[in-house]
Motif scaffolding. Sequence first.
Motif, short mmCIF file in Angstrom:
data_model
loop_
_atom_site.label_atom_id
_atom_site.label_comp_id
_atom_site.label_asym_id
_atom_site.label_seq_id
_atom_site.Cartn_x
_atom_site.Cartn_y
_atom_site.Cartn_z
N ALA A 118 14.12 5.96 0.05
CA ALA A 118 12.71 6.13 0.38
C ALA A 118 11.80 6.73 -0.59
O ALA A 118 10.46 6.60 -0.26
N LYS A 119 12.17 7.22 -1.66
CA LYS A 119 11.43 8.09 -2.57
C LYS A 119 10.48 7.04 -3.23
O LYS A 119 11.02 6.05 -4.02
N ASP A 130 0.48 3.79 -19.00
CA ASP A 130 1.10 2.88 -19.87
C ASP A 130 2.02 1.51 -18.99
O ASP A 130 2.43 0.61 -19.40
N THR A 131 1.90 1.98 -17.50
CA THR A 131 2.43 0.70 -16.73
C THR A 131 1.14 0.33 -16.04
O THR A 131 0.40 0.84 -15.61
N PRO A 132 1.25 -1.09 -16.17
CA PRO A 132 -0.18 -1.97 -15.79
C PRO A 132 -0.41 -1.54 -14.43
O PRO A 132 -1.75 -1.47 -14.13
N GLU A 133 0.49 -1.67 -13.55
CA GLU A 133 0.47 -1.58 -12.18
C GLU A 133 -0.17 -0.24 -11.73
O GLU A 133 -0.99 -0.06 -10.97
N GLU A 181 -1.19 4.93 -2.90
CA GLU A 181 -1.09 3.64 -3.59
C GLU A 181 -0.03 3.42 -4.29
O GLU A 181 0.74 2.33 -4.55
N LEU A 182 0.36 4.45 -5.08
CA LEU A 182 1.75 4.43 -5.77
C LEU A 182 2.79 4.08 -4.96
O LEU A 182 3.92 3.39 -5.34
N PRO A 234 6.82 -1.42 -5.64
CA PRO A 234 8.28 -1.34 -5.60
C PRO A 234 8.86 -0.41 -6.68
O PRO A 234 8.41 0.02 -7.58
N ALA A 235 10.25 -0.11 -6.09
CA ALA A 235 11.04 0.89 -6.81
C ALA A 235 11.35 0.34 -8.45
O ALA A 235 11.31 -0.70 -8.29
N LYS A 236 11.30 1.47 -9.41
CA LYS A 236 11.70 1.10 -10.68
C LYS A 236 13.00 0.37 -10.73
O LYS A 236 14.03 0.69 -10.14
#
Length: 102
Positions: free
Chosen positions: A28-29, A44-47, A95-96, A100-102
């Motif tokens: 859930a985190k 650095d992460t586009p999303e 929003e974050l 989806p989870a990494k």
Amino acid sequence: MMRMMMKSALMALALGVVATPALAADAAKPAYTTADTDIGTLIDTPETRAILDKILPGFASNDQVSMARPMTLRAIQQYAADTITTEKLDQIDAELAKLPAK
């Protein structure tokens, strides 16, 4: 022998029940947060950069942001409290959390 098997089964069941909440909490985190994810990763992460650009326009492209890359948004809030408000950080976190989870 039967008692030993029953004890083993009960122990396995008990351990599974104990471990389940911890696994559920990890699942859930959110993958990214303003309190735990460093600014460099968010940029650095586009999303995540798209979220920053939407809520804090110009932040990611600011010349001084390179100095803050290892810090979190919550950590630098005190230095730019008029721009990086708690409300904006909460919006970013919301929003974050949708990513989806990494």
